[in-house]
Design a protein around this motif. Structure first.
Motif, PDB file in Angstrom:
ATOM      1  N   ARG A  74       0.815  -1.226   0.000  1.00  0.00           N
ATOM      2  CA  ARG A  74       0.000   0.000   0.000  1.00  0.00           C
ATOM      3  C   ARG A  74       0.844   1.270   0.000  1.00  0.00           C
ATOM      4  O   ARG A  74       0.284   2.365  -0.071  1.00  0.00           O
ATOM      5  N   GLU A  75       2.164   1.120   0.097  1.00  0.00           N
ATOM      6  CA  GLU A  75       3.027   2.300  -0.040  1.00  0.00           C
ATOM      7  C   GLU A  75       2.734   3.012  -1.361  1.00  0.00           C
ATOM      8  O   GLU A  75       2.787   4.243  -1.440  1.00  0.00           O
ATOM      9  N   ARG A  76       2.418   2.245  -2.391  1.00  0.00           N
ATOM     10  CA  ARG A  76       2.147   2.845  -3.704  1.00  0.00           C
ATOM     11  C   ARG A  76       0.904   3.725  -3.656  1.00  0.00           C
ATOM     12  O   ARG A  76       0.838   4.750  -4.338  1.00  0.00           O
ATOM     13  N   TYR A  77      -0.084   3.350  -2.854  1.00  0.00           N
ATOM     14  CA  TYR A  77      -1.278   4.164  -2.715  1.00  0.00           C
ATOM     15  C   TYR A  77      -0.968   5.458  -1.949  1.00  0.00           C
ATOM     16  O   TYR A  77      -1.488   6.530  -2.276  1.00  0.00           O
ATOM     17  N   ILE A  78      -0.132   5.332  -0.914  1.00  0.00           N
ATOM     18  CA  ILE A  78       0.204   6.509  -0.104  1.00  0.00           C
ATOM     19  C   ILE A  78       0.914   7.554  -0.956  1.00  0.00           C
ATOM     20  O   ILE A  78       0.584   8.749  -0.910  1.00  0.00           O
ATOM     21  N   TYR A  79       1.880   7.117  -1.751  1.00  0.00           N
ATOM     22  CA  TYR A  79       2.635   8.073  -2.557  1.00  0.00           C
ATOM     23  C   TYR A  79       1.784   8.638  -3.685  1.00  0.00           C
ATOM     24  O   TYR A  79       1.973   9.788  -4.087  1.00  0.00           O
ATOM     25  N   ALA A  80       0.850   7.849  -4.190  1.00  0.00           N
ATOM     26  CA  ALA A  80      -0.075   8.382  -5.199  1.00  0.00           C
ATOM     27  C   ALA A  80      -0.972   9.457  -4.585  1.00  0.00           C
ATOM     28  O   ALA A  80      -1.300  10.457  -5.238  1.00  0.00           O
ATOM     29  N   PHE A  81      -1.365   9.261  -3.324  1.00  0.00           N
ATOM     30  CA  PHE A  81      -2.169  10.273  -2.640  1.00  0.00           C
ATOM     31  C   PHE A  81      -1.355  11.550  -2.420  1.00  0.00           C
ATOM     32  O   PHE A  81      -1.869  12.664  -2.558  1.00  0.00           O
ATOM     33  N   LEU A  82      -0.071  11.394  -2.091  1.00  0.00           N
ATOM     34  CA  LEU A  82       0.799  12.553  -1.940  1.00  0.00           C
ATOM     35  C   LEU A  82       0.907  13.337  -3.245  1.00  0.00           C
ATOM     36  O   LEU A  82       1.015  14.564  -3.234  1.00  0.00           O
ATOM     37  N   VAL A  83       0.865  12.633  -4.368  1.00  0.00           N
ATOM     38  CA  VAL A  83       0.905  13.296  -5.672  1.00  0.00           C
ATOM     39  C   VAL A  83      -0.259  14.271  -5.808  1.00  0.00           C
ATOM     40  O   VAL A  83      -0.094  15.403  -6.283  1.00  0.00           O
ATOM     41  N   SER A  84      -1.459  13.837  -5.400  1.00  0.00           N
ATOM     42  CA  SER A  84      -2.629  14.711  -5.512  1.00  0.00           C
ATOM     43  C   SER A  84      -2.479  15.948  -4.636  1.00  0.00           C
ATOM     44  O   SER A  84      -2.895  17.040  -5.023  1.00  0.00           O
ATOM     45  N   ILE A  85      -1.855  15.780  -3.466  1.00  0.00           N
ATOM     46  CA  ILE A  85      -1.645  16.922  -2.578  1.00  0.00           C
ATOM     47  C   ILE A  85      -0.651  17.907  -3.187  1.00  0.00           C
ATOM     48  O   ILE A  85      -0.868  19.125  -3.174  1.00  0.00           O
ATOM     49  N   VAL A  86       0.442  17.390  -3.741  1.00  0.00           N
ATOM     50  CA  VAL A  86       1.445  18.251  -4.371  1.00  0.00           C
ATOM     51  C   VAL A  86       0.842  18.989  -5.559  1.00  0.00           C
ATOM     52  O   VAL A  86       1.058  20.188  -5.749  1.00  0.00           O
ATOM     53  N   LEU A  87       0.054  18.250  -6.371  1.00  0.00           N
ATOM     54  CA  LEU A  87      -0.557  18.869  -7.545  1.00  0.00           C
ATOM     55  C   LEU A  87      -1.514  19.986  -7.133  1.00  0.00           C
ATOM     56  O   LEU A  87      -1.583  21.036  -7.786  1.00  0.00           O
ATOM     57  N   PHE A  88      -2.242  19.775  -6.040  1.00  0.00           N
ATOM     58  CA  PHE A  88      -3.201  20.780  -5.566  1.00  0.00           C
ATOM     59  C   PHE A  88      -2.489  22.018  -5.027  1.00  0.00           C
ATOM     60  O   PHE A  88      -2.804  23.149  -5.404  1.00  0.00           O
ATOM     61  N   THR A  89      -1.518  21.797  -4.143  1.00  0.00           N
ATOM     62  CA  THR A  89      -0.876  22.925  -3.459  1.00  0.00           C
ATOM     63  C   THR A  89       0.157  23.622  -4.335  1.00  0.00           C
ATOM     64  O   THR A  89       0.068  24.827  -4.583  1.00  0.00           O
ATOM     65  N   LEU A 202      -5.710  22.199 -12.648  1.00  0.00           N
ATOM     66  CA  LEU A 202      -4.852  21.373 -11.808  1.00  0.00           C
ATOM     67  C   LEU A 202      -5.558  20.979 -10.510  1.00  0.00           C
ATOM     68  O   LEU A 202      -5.428  19.840 -10.044  1.00  0.00           O
ATOM     69  N   ILE A 203      -6.304  21.894  -9.929  1.00  0.00           N
ATOM     70  CA  ILE A 203      -7.032  21.571  -8.702  1.00  0.00           C
ATOM     71  C   ILE A 203      -8.105  20.524  -8.969  1.00  0.00           C
ATOM     72  O   ILE A 203      -8.313  19.602  -8.168  1.00  0.00           O
ATOM     73  N   ALA A 204      -8.788  20.629 -10.103  1.00  0.00           N
ATOM     74  CA  ALA A 204      -9.812  19.639 -10.456  1.00  0.00           C
ATOM     75  C   ALA A 204      -9.201  18.248 -10.605  1.00  0.00           C
ATOM     76  O   ALA A 204      -9.746  17.252 -10.101  1.00  0.00           O
ATOM     77  N   ILE A 205      -8.062  18.168 -11.300  1.00  0.00           N
ATOM     78  CA  ILE A 205      -7.390  16.874 -11.474  1.00  0.00           C
ATOM     79  C   ILE A 205      -6.907  16.345 -10.130  1.00  0.00           C
ATOM     80  O   ILE A 205      -7.016  15.142  -9.843  1.00  0.00           O
ATOM     81  N   LEU A 209      -7.819  12.704  -8.413  1.00  0.00           N
ATOM     82  CA  LEU A 209      -6.782  11.774  -7.967  1.00  0.00           C
ATOM     83  C   LEU A 209      -6.911  11.466  -6.479  1.00  0.00           C
ATOM     84  O   LEU A 209      -6.766  10.316  -6.061  1.00  0.00           O
ATOM     85  N   ALA A 210      -7.184  12.489  -5.678  1.00  0.00           N
ATOM     86  CA  ALA A 210      -7.310  12.282  -4.234  1.00  0.00           C
ATOM     87  C   ALA A 210      -8.476  11.345  -3.923  1.00  0.00           C
ATOM     88  O   ALA A 210      -8.361  10.461  -3.061  1.00  0.00           O
ATOM     89  N   ALA A 211      -9.591  11.530  -4.617  1.00  0.00           N
ATOM     90  CA  ALA A 211     -10.765  10.690  -4.370  1.00  0.00           C
ATOM     91  C   ALA A 211     -10.493   9.230  -4.716  1.00  0.00           C
ATOM     92  O   ALA A 211     -10.873   8.314  -3.970  1.00  0.00           O
ATOM     93  N   GLU A 212      -9.837   9.007  -5.860  1.00  0.00           N
ATOM     94  CA  GLU A 212      -9.573   7.635  -6.290  1.00  0.00           C
ATOM     95  C   GLU A 212      -8.548   6.960  -5.386  1.00  0.00           C
ATOM     96  O   GLU A 212      -8.715   5.796  -5.007  1.00  0.00           O
ATOM     97  N   THR A 213      -7.462   7.656  -5.035  1.00  0.00           N
ATOM     98  CA  THR A 213      -6.431   7.045  -4.198  1.00  0.00           C
ATOM     99  C   THR A 213      -6.909   6.873  -2.755  1.00  0.00           C
ATOM    100  O   THR A 213      -6.490   5.948  -2.062  1.00  0.00           O
ATOM    101  N   LYS A 214      -7.816   7.732  -2.307  1.00  0.00           N
ATOM    102  CA  LYS A 214      -8.387   7.563  -0.977  1.00  0.00           C
ATOM    103  C   LYS A 214      -9.147   6.238  -0.895  1.00  0.00           C
ATOM    104  O   LYS A 214      -9.046   5.499   0.095  1.00  0.00           O
TER     105      LYS A 214
END
Length: 307
Positions: A74-89, A202-205, A209-214
């Motif tokens: 599940r490390e892969r899911y955690i880092y994918a979720f971090l991607v959505s945070i970076v993309l948003f901020t 970018l915020i929409a994407i 991503l956050a919803a799917e990885t969550k």
């Protein structure tokens, strides 16, 4: 998803974004275009995101430990979720801020050939990256639509890269439109509007991503086809007569936990039941190779008690 396919798409996107980021920064320095600055930060954020995906894939390969007996998939899911945070901020919020500043303090674009030339180059480079992601995804997508693929994929890397590349291409078109209108009208406000649009995109994407990885982080069951294969493989019609109820859970993209209560006859010996369970586990792993962790509990089938 094959790990090699996901890695190939990530590396292609990383190489493209690093080259594009350098070119965009140079174009911003010569032109002063806010769209170019927003796109530069966008490419840097995307490069960082690909680095996160590669790091997550590496960490997920670690062996299981007593503290983490089911491994680190599940490390892969955690880092994918971090991607959505970076993309948003980093990507989205910065672009909105920069667009707001440009609209309130517009200034003309200088050396127009720099931003236009770099944007055209970036569109070409990003198209090659997007093409690689599409090709790798098509190998496992089957008959699913693209929307279904993004929603149902258990491996996060390809959907993330696909959405990032799509967002990058649309963002480049928006930036080109903003720069073009600013040049045609002589009004730098259009450059700011283009930057704002990039930020909203970018915020929409990032939200998608956050919803799917969550959902993946919370734990998703196997797909309908896999569930049916497991049920069919568990039953031998002799000792194991049916699956009373079953639960599945993805421990990682390529690792599935299966827990099921199976029906056996009341006059079967313990040895016969044990042999039947071992045989059922072997059949399940053959039918669904990612079913790595399997727990089968024998019971007597009672229709009124079955879930």
């Amino acid at each position: 998803m094959s790990a090699s396919g996901g890695t190939k798409a990530i590396v292609a996107a990383l190489a493209a974004n690093l080259a594009i980021a350098v070119a965009k920064f140079v174009a911003f320095l010569f032109s002063g275009s806010s769209s170019m600055l927003a796109e530069s930060v966008h490419s840097v954020a995307d490069s960082g995101n690909q680095g996160l995906l590669l790091l997550g894939g590496k960490k997920a390969q670690r062996e299981a430990t007593p503290q983490h007996p089911f491994g680190y998939g599940r490390e892969r899911y955690i880092y994918a979720f971090l991607v959505s945070i970076v993309l948003f901020t980093v990507g989205g919020m910065f672009a909105i801020y920069e667009g707001y500043e440009k609209i309130h303090d517009p200034h003309p674009i200088e050396a127009w050939y720099w931003p236009v030339g770099v944007l055209v180059f970036a569109i070409i480079a990003e198209s090659f990256s997007f093409r690689t992601a599409i090709r790798e995804s098509n190998e496992i997508r089957g008959k699913l639509s693209w929307t279904q693929f993004v929603k149902r994929a258990k491996a996060p890397e390809l959907p993330v890269v696909l959405l990032e590349d799509l967002g990058a291409l649309v963002g480049l078109v928006l930036a080109l439109g903003g720069v073009g209108l600013a040049l045609l009208t002589g009004n730098g406000v259009w450059d700011g509007i283009g930057t704002l649009c990039i930020g909203v995109l970018l915020i929409a994407i990032a939200i998608v991503l956050a919803a799917e990885t969550k959902s993946l982080l919370l734990g998703e069951a196997a797909g309908v086809e896999e569930v049916e294969k497991i049920k069919a493989a568990a039953v031998d019609g002799t000792v194991v007569t049916r699956v009373i109820h079953m639960r599945t859970l993805h421990l990682g993209p390529e690792e599935l936990l299966v827990a099921a209560k199976i029906a056996v006859e009341g006059n079967d010996t313990a040895t016969e039941v044990a042999d039947a369970i071992n045989a059922a586990e072997a059949r399940i792993r053959e039918a669904v190779p990612i079913a790595r962790v399997i727990y089968l509990e024998p019971d007597i089938y009672r229709p009124e008690a079955a879930e």
